[in-house]
Design a protein around this motif. Structure first.
Motif, PDB file in Angstrom:
ATOM      1  N   GLU A   1       1.685  -1.665   7.539  1.00 28.58           N
ATOM      2  CA  GLU A   1       1.908  -0.746   6.566  1.00 28.58           C
ATOM      3  C   GLU A   1       0.696  -0.342   5.765  1.00 28.58           C
ATOM      4  N   TRP A   2       0.204  -1.755   5.660  1.00 29.37           N
ATOM      5  CA  TRP A   2      -1.244  -1.624   4.816  1.00 29.37           C
ATOM      6  C   TRP A   2      -2.444  -0.988   5.512  1.00 29.37           C
ATOM      7  N   LEU A   3      -2.427  -1.548   6.815  1.00 24.32           N
ATOM      8  CA  LEU A   3      -3.556  -0.921   7.696  1.00 24.32           C
ATOM      9  C   LEU A   3      -3.355   0.642   7.609  1.00 24.32           C
ATOM     10  N   ARG A   4      -2.206   1.377   7.846  1.00 23.17           N
ATOM     11  CA  ARG A   4      -1.842   2.645   7.789  1.00 23.17           C
ATOM     12  C   ARG A   4      -2.253   3.196   6.581  1.00 23.17           C
ATOM     13  N   SER A   5      -2.063   2.698   5.511  1.00 25.39           N
ATOM     14  CA  SER A   5      -2.491   3.279   4.057  1.00 25.39           C
ATOM     15  C   SER A   5      -4.190   3.275   4.005  1.00 25.39           C
ATOM     16  N   ARG A   6      -4.917   2.577   4.692  1.00 26.40           N
ATOM     17  CA  ARG A   6      -6.268   2.592   4.657  1.00 26.40           C
ATOM     18  C   ARG A   6      -7.038   3.690   5.202  1.00 26.40           C
ATOM     19  N   ARG A   7      -8.245   4.031   4.771  1.00 26.86           N
ATOM     20  CA  ARG A   7      -8.841   5.270   5.094  1.00 26.86           C
ATOM     21  C   ARG A   7      -9.186   5.327   6.635  1.00 26.86           C
TER      22      ARG A   7
ATOM     23  N   GLY B   1      18.704  -1.497  -8.949  1.00 26.80           N
ATOM     24  CA  GLY B   1      18.319  -1.325 -10.318  1.00 26.80           C
ATOM     25  C   GLY B   1      16.953  -1.342 -10.810  1.00 26.80           C
ATOM     26  N   LEU B   2      16.024  -2.154  -9.866  1.00 31.89           N
ATOM     27  CA  LEU B   2      14.862  -2.744 -10.214  1.00 31.89           C
ATOM     28  C   LEU B   2      13.633  -1.723 -10.206  1.00 31.89           C
ATOM     29  N   LYS B   3      12.543  -1.775 -10.627  1.00 33.82           N
ATOM     30  CA  LYS B   3      11.557  -0.858 -10.547  1.00 33.82           C
ATOM     31  C   LYS B   3      10.462  -0.854  -9.519  1.00 33.82           C
ATOM     32  N   THR B   4      10.022   0.281  -9.335  1.00 33.15           N
ATOM     33  CA  THR B   4       8.809   0.030  -8.374  1.00 33.15           C
ATOM     34  C   THR B   4       7.472   0.530  -9.511  1.00 33.15           C
ATOM     35  N   TYR B   5       6.578  -0.108  -9.653  1.00 36.33           N
ATOM     36  CA  TYR B   5       5.185   0.289 -10.339  1.00 36.33           C
ATOM     37  C   TYR B   5       4.190   0.944  -9.452  1.00 36.33           C
ATOM     38  N   ARG B   6       3.831   1.947  -9.687  1.00 36.85           N
ATOM     39  CA  ARG B   6       2.961   2.676  -8.846  1.00 36.85           C
ATOM     40  C   ARG B   6       1.464   2.702  -9.465  1.00 36.85           C
TER      41      ARG B   6
ATOM     42  N   GLY C   1       0.852  -1.024   0.034  1.00 37.23           N
ATOM     43  CA  GLY C   1       0.030   0.098   0.003  1.00 37.23           C
ATOM     44  C   GLY C   1       0.662   1.228   0.055  1.00 37.23           C
ATOM     45  N   SER C   2       0.716   2.152  -0.849  1.00 37.99           N
ATOM     46  CA  SER C   2       1.468   3.197  -0.728  1.00 37.99           C
ATOM     47  C   SER C   2       0.710   4.691  -0.468  1.00 37.99           C
ATOM     48  N   GLU C   3       0.261   4.792   0.813  1.00 32.71           N
ATOM     49  CA  GLU C   3      -0.254   6.011   1.393  1.00 32.71           C
ATOM     50  C   GLU C   3       0.355   7.291   0.629  1.00 32.71           C
ATOM     51  N   SER C   4       1.712   7.389   0.704  1.00 33.40           N
ATOM     52  CA  SER C   4       2.174   8.502   0.141  1.00 33.40           C
ATOM     53  C   SER C   4       1.921   9.017  -1.370  1.00 33.40           C
ATOM     54  N   ASP C   5       1.328   8.068  -2.032  1.00 37.38           N
ATOM     55  CA  ASP C   5       0.983   8.164  -3.505  1.00 37.38           C
ATOM     56  C   ASP C   5      -0.467   8.735  -3.504  1.00 37.38           C
ATOM     57  N   GLY C   6      -0.902   8.835  -2.512  1.00 34.63           N
ATOM     58  CA  GLY C   6      -2.521   9.277  -2.454  1.00 34.63           C
ATOM     59  C   GLY C   6      -3.499   8.227  -2.318  1.00 34.63           C
ATOM     60  N   GLN C   7      -4.575   8.655  -2.484  1.00 31.77           N
ATOM     61  CA  GLN C   7      -5.838   7.695  -2.124  1.00 31.77           C
ATOM     62  C   GLN C   7      -5.789   6.402  -3.149  1.00 31.77           C
ATOM     63  N   PHE C   8      -6.012   5.344  -2.535  1.00 29.28           N
ATOM     64  CA  PHE C   8      -6.188   4.330  -3.289  1.00 29.28           C
ATOM     65  C   PHE C   8      -4.952   3.716  -4.041  1.00 29.28           C
TER      66      PHE C   8
END
Lengths: 262, 158
Positions: free
Chosen positions: A242-248, A87-92, A70-77
């Motif tokens: 981390e996931w729980l923190r990212s929830r509403r 060198g490997l990616k993160t897809y958001r 979950g990525s709270e920093s990237d915004g909602q949902f």
């Protein structure tokens, strides 16, 4: 490296059903804007295109060796696929609403080949146990789950030394234990989607051989599943938190459904 | 079509029990047998020039037919094109048999079918759905009648 794309597109379009599809927003790497794309998940492959039914596939993401976060920093949902390694990616990504986000995260968590492989081995063992316990006493079958946690030697190593993969590649596999986001769904529902007493489903080539005969493709799991489970339980706990923190915030009531990993 | 190449290359470096130098011939007329390091990782078959670290290519092992061709070689046919096959030459009949077996079992679809079989059987024998403990009983990928839940995708133009 040449990825034989025709094989992937052919697999995508063949008659076996897709595992999930729908619109998601995908973040562009460079300028951090989101673009809406139609995603199709099949096996461990996540395809995307502009719209459903488009002739042209924009791309595919092979889902091995990545963690779902979950990525709270990237915004909602928002959520991301994090490939761990230099060198490997993160897809958001971002979903349109909470349920969509949750449902994609769940689907992606169980998408990898690695995960399925672990699951099949585990079920294979449970199947063997269930067969053996079938005669004497109904009450025995419920102990098969606790037996999973207590017995010490599930995977006989076939005369070769176990090759332990780096921790990062287990990320998707660690969620074999139910994360809290799924307990709400599981709690009240009986498996209505599947017919009871259906003994006529058989795999294409007959029952798989005993788990001990499975080819050790890609990695060799540790011998003791319960140890593996405990060892990565910490990572699961962290990922869960981390996931729980990212929830509403409004979903505080979900606390009542948490599984206590202890 | 874009794909996560670096990540796929990283995958190709994962340890695998099925990795060996085999003779490999492509499916086109005029292709000849070349020595390649062939490596099976999850449902991909990577192949390398024997002295190189980066694979030349990756073949997805789904919807393909694997067959023994003679005592020491096997073939893989893709795209329902029975005559366009990749040929692999092994060092022994035993090795050949191992490869055929491993490739079949590496397919995601094969594993899924077995999972569904086990799920059904365990449920029949114990009355319990073994996927409930993992919270994944509702995932469409694990449904018994998976094929009945989706409309056919029109991908004829793909």
């Amino acid at each position: 490296m040449k990825l034989h794309e025709k094989l992937l597109t052919h697999y995508l379009s063949c008659t076996s059903p897709v595992d999930k599809e729908g619109y998601l927003y995908k973040k562009k790497e460079r300028n951090a804007t989101y673009q809406r794309r139609w995603f199709v998940l099949k096996a461990n492959l996540l395809f995307y295109q502009e719209r459903p039914g488009d002739r042209h596939l924009l791309g595919v993401i092979v889902l091995e060796g990545c963690a779902v976060r979950g990525s709270e920093s990237d915004g909602q949902f928002a959520f991301s696929l994090v490939f761990e390694g230099p060198g490997l990616k993160t897809y958001r990504f971002a979903a349109g609403d909470g349920p969509t986000q949750e449902s994609w995260v769940k689907a992606l968590l169980s998408a990898s080949h690695c995960y399925l492989s672990l699951l099949v081995r585990d079920l294979g063992r449970q199947y063997e146990e269930a067969k053996q316990q079938q005669g004497p006493g109904e009450s025995r079958h419920s102990s098969s789950v606790s037996a999973l946690k207590q017995s010490t030697n599930f995977f006989p190593v076939q005369g070769r030394t176990a090759v332990v993969r780096e921790g990062r590649s287990f990320s998707a596999c660690t969620v074999l234990q139910a994360p809290s986001t799924t307990t709400k769904v599981v709690a009240k529902k009986s498996p209505k989607l599947w017919p009871r007493r259906n003994a006529h489903v058989t795999p294409l080539n007959g029952p798989a051989p005993l788990y001990g005969e499975w080819p050790l493709v890609g990695f060799d799991p540790l011998e003791d599943f319960s140890k593996l489970h405990d060892y990565y339980g910490q990572e699961v706990k962290k990922a869960r938190e981390e996931w729980l923190r990212s929830r509403r915030v409004e979903e505080e009531h979900s606390d009542g459904h948490l599984i206590d990993l202890g | 079509m874009r794909f996560n190449e670096k990540e796929l290359m990283s995958l190709s470096r994962q340890p695998s029990e099925m990795a060996a130098e085999l003779g490999m011939r492509g499916p086109k007329k005029g292709d000849v047998v070349k020595k390649r390091l062939v490596k099976l990782v999850v449902n991909f078959l990577f192949y390398f020039r024997t002295d190189e670290e980066e694979p030349i290519g990756a073949l997805l092992l789904e919807q393909c037919r694997v067959e023994k061709e003679d005592s020491q070689s096997f073939s893989i046919a893709f795209l329902d094109e029975a005559e366009r096959k990749y040929l692999f030459e092994c060092d022994s009949e035993e090795q050949c048999g191992e490869w055929v077996d491993s490739i079949i079992k590496a397919s995601y679809e094969f594993m899924r079918k077995n999972l569904i079989f086990y799920r059904t059987e365990i449920h029949r024998l114990t009355g319990k759905d073994p996927l409930e403990q993992y919270g994944i009983s509702d995932e469409t990928r694990f449904q018994v009648n998976n094929g009945q839940q989706f409309t056919t995708r029109d991908t004829s133009s793909l």
